[in-house]
Design an enzyme around this catalytic site. Structure first.
Site, short mmCIF file in Angstrom:
data_model
loop_
_atom_site.label_atom_id
_atom_site.label_comp_id
_atom_site.label_asym_id
_atom_site.label_seq_id
_atom_site.Cartn_x
_atom_site.Cartn_y
_atom_site.Cartn_z
N GLU A 180 2.12 36.03 80.66
CA GLU A 180 3.39 35.67 80.38
C GLU A 180 4.80 36.26 80.70
O GLU A 180 5.85 36.15 79.91
CB GLU A 180 3.40 35.52 78.47
CG GLU A 180 2.31 34.77 77.93
CD GLU A 180 2.40 33.10 77.85
OE1 GLU A 180 3.52 32.84 77.54
OE2 GLU A 180 1.77 32.45 78.49
N HIS A 259 5.10 36.43 71.36
CA HIS A 259 5.29 37.31 72.64
C HIS A 259 5.48 38.88 72.17
O HIS A 259 6.14 38.69 71.12
CB HIS A 259 6.49 37.02 73.75
CG HIS A 259 6.06 35.95 74.58
ND1 HIS A 259 6.86 34.95 74.74
CD2 HIS A 259 4.82 35.31 75.25
CE1 HIS A 259 6.25 33.93 75.51
NE2 HIS A 259 5.17 34.06 75.84
N CYS A 378 14.93 36.41 75.36
CA CYS A 378 14.14 35.51 76.02
C CYS A 378 14.93 34.81 77.06
O CYS A 378 14.35 34.42 78.30
CB CYS A 378 13.65 34.50 75.14
SG CYS A 378 12.39 34.66 73.95
#
Length: 455
Positions: A180, A259, A378
Site C-alpha cells: 500500500e 493504513h 493521505c
C-alpha cells in the site's frame, strides 16, 4: 555530504489533484469514512479546490510543494477487459445495469491519495546515491489495483533523469506481496539530509513461521504484508541497519485503521503515534532508538486521551508533520479534529504544551477527501530531494503562484459541482474527464502518461 549540501535537502510534498470523477461509492472495506458515506452526492470541483488551497497555503508558508495528476477515469479499458463491449457509452450503460459496483470502481478518484502511490527512498540512504521509487500494487482493492501502471508512468515522466532517479517494478499483485505504499512507511532521521532509518509497518505475514506474538485482525483485512515491505527495502538497497519492520496492531485495523498513517505520523526524529499503533510498541521504539543516529523523539498519545473511535473519526494522526527552519514542527490537521472535543483538547494540552518540537497546529478543510477516508497526509507523497535533484525534475510540477492560478482555472473549467453514483454512467462525464486530463498534461508539461494518450 557537506553541511551546506545537507541544508539544501528538502522534503517535497507531492499532493494528488482530486480527479473529475470524485464520488462517494463506499468502495474501501475497512475504511470507516468511505463505507459510511457511500451513496452520497459529491462535489468534485470543491474537492479539487480544497486540495489546491491546502497546497497553496503550505507553499505560502515556505514548504516545498509539488503536484501529481489524477488518473484516467472512468477506466473504460478495465471494463472492456472484463467483457463489456460496444461504444464507450454502451460499455458504461451495460456496466451500470449489470455490475454497478464495477462501474463505481473504475470511476474512483482514489489516486488523489498519493501516500499510496509508492514508496520512496532518498538518495542519501541508497547505495547508488539515487532516489528510488516503487509504485504500490494496491492489490487489496480492485479500484486501486487499477492505478499502478499510470502511477509508474507519471513518476517516470516527472523523475525522468536516470542520473538522479531509479524506478523499480511494481511487486507481484498477489495477496502475499500486498503493498500500500508510503501510507505504511515512515523515514526517521535527524535532518532530511542526514541518513535515515526506514520504519515499515505491516498488518500480516504471508510466508513462513509467524513471528512470536503476532496475530491478525478479525474483522477487517490487513492490507500490507511483511513480505511486501521487505521486498521494497531490497529493491532500494536498504540494509538491516537502515530498516525496522513493525506489525500494526490488529485491534487498530479492526477499529478502522486500514493504513498505519491513520494511527501514526513521523518526520525527522519525531514519531507521533497512538498507543494502539504497534503490536509491540516498546520493541519497535527500542529498535528505532538503536538504529537511528539521532535521538528518537516519540510522542505517544494514550488511549485514555483519544479513543480509537475519535482517532479514526478525526484523522488526528493522518495529519502532516512538517519541519521548520528553527527546529520546530507544524502539524497540519483536518477540520474534523476541532469537532471532537477530546481530540482538540489533546492537541492543545498535550501536543502543543508537551516536551516535543510540535509548536503549531494548522487546520485545513479537506472534507470532500475526508468523507472518502483520506486526510491531509493521505493527499501527499513525500519525496526528499537535494537541490540538484529538484533541478532535475521534468515538467511543471513544483507549485508556484502562477501554477496555482492555472490549476484553479483548469478546475473551474472542467469540474462538476455535483456527482451522484448514478451519474457515473453518463458518457459525457467520460468525455469531460478525458478533455480535462489532456489539457492538464500540457499544463504540467509532463507529456503523455494516460492510456488514451499512449494508444
Amino acid at each position: 555530504m557537506s553541511a551546506a549540501d545537507i541544508s539544501s535537502v528538502r522534503e517535497v510534498n507531492f499532493d494528488g489533484l482530486v480527479g473529475p470523477t470524485h464520488n462517494y461509492s463506499g468502495l474501501a472495506v475497512g475504511n470507516v469514512a468511505s463505507m459510511s458515506h457511500g451513496g452520497l452526492v459529491s462535489n468534485p470541483k470543491e474537492g479539487a479546490l480544497q486540495g489546491l488551497l491546502k497546497m497553496k497555503s503550505l507553499m505560502d508558508a515556505g514548504y516545498a510543494q509539488g503536484v501529481l495528476p489524477p488518473q484516467q477515469r472512468p477506466d473504460i479499458g478495465a471494463l472492456r477487459d472484463l467483457g463489456f463491449s460496444g461504444s464507450n457509452g454502451e460499455v458504461l450503460a451495460r456496466a451500470s445495469k449489470e455490475a454497478p459496483q464495477l462501474l463505481r470502481a473504475v470511476c474512483s478518484a482514489s489516486s488523489m491519495w498519493t501516500a499510496n502511490a509508492g514508496t520512496i527512498t532518498p538518495s542519501i540512504d541508497a547505495p547508488d546515491s539515487r532516489v528510488h521509487f516503487t509504485p504500490a500494487n494496491l492489490q487489496s482493492s480492485f479500484h486501486r489495483y487499477l492505478e499502478p501502471q499510470t502511477t509508474g508512468c507519471v513518476l517516470k515522466a516527472i523523475f525522468r533523469d536516470e542520473q538522479h532517479f531509479c524506478h523499480h517494478p511494481v511487486l507481484p499483485a498477489t495477496p502475499a506481496f500486498s503493498d500500500e505504499g508510503a501510507a505504511n512507511h515512515t523515514r526517521l532521521c535527524g535532518e532530511h539530509g542526514e541518513p535515515g532509518v526506514h520504519l515499515f509497518v505491516y498488518g500480516r505475514q504471508a510466508f513462513g513461521d509467524v513471528r512470536s506474538g503476532e496475530r491478525e485482525p478479525k474483522h477487517y483485512p490487513a492490507r500490507q504484508t511483511l513480505e511486501a515491505s521487505q521486498a521494497v527495502a531490497r529493491q532500494h538497497g536498504l540494509t538491516e541497519a537502515q530498516t525496522v519492520f513493525a506489525q500494526q496492531h490488529p485491534d487498530a485495523i479492526d477499529a478502522g485503521v486500514f493504513h498505519n498513517d491513520v494511527i501514526a505520523v513521523g518526520n525527522g526524529p519525531v514519531l507521533l503515534y497512538h498507543e494502539m499503533a504497534f503490536l509491540d510498541e516498546e520493541g519497535t521504539l527500542d529498535e528505532l532508538r538503536t538504529k537511528m543516529a539521532s535521538p528518537l523523539i516519540p510522542v505517544r498519545v494514550p488511549l485514555e486521551a483519544v479513543s480509537m473511535e475519535d482517532a479514526v473519526a478525526s484523522y488526528l494522526f493522518n495529519s502532516q508533520l512538517l519541519s521548520n527552519p528553527d527546529g520546530t514542527m507544524t502539524l497540519v490537521v483536518p477540520g474534523e479534529c476541532q469537532e471532537r472535543e477530546a481530540v482538540w483538547r489533546t492537541i492543545q494540552d498535550y501536543l502543543l504544551a508537551g516536551n516535543n518540537p510540535i509548536s503549531e497546529v494548522v487546520v485545513k478543510d479537506v472534507k470532500q477527501s475526508m468523507r472518502n477516508g483520506g486526510g491531509p497526509a493521505c493527499l501527499r507523497l513525500r519525496v526528499v530531494l537535494t537541490e540538484a535533484e529538484r533541478a532535475a525534475l521534468s515538467g511543471r510540477v513544483l507549485l508556484t503562484n502562477a501554477l496555482y492560478t492555472d490549476l484553479t482555472a483548469w478546475v473551474e473549467r472542467h469540474y462538476r459541482v455535483r456527482l451522484a453514483p448514478d451519474d457515473l454512467a453518463d458518457p459525457q462525464l467520460a468525455e469531460e474527464s478525458l478533455a480535462a486530463l489532456d489539457e492538464l498534461t500540457q499544463l504540467l508539461k509532463i507529456g503523455p502518461v494516460y492510456p488514451f494518450q499512449l494508444g
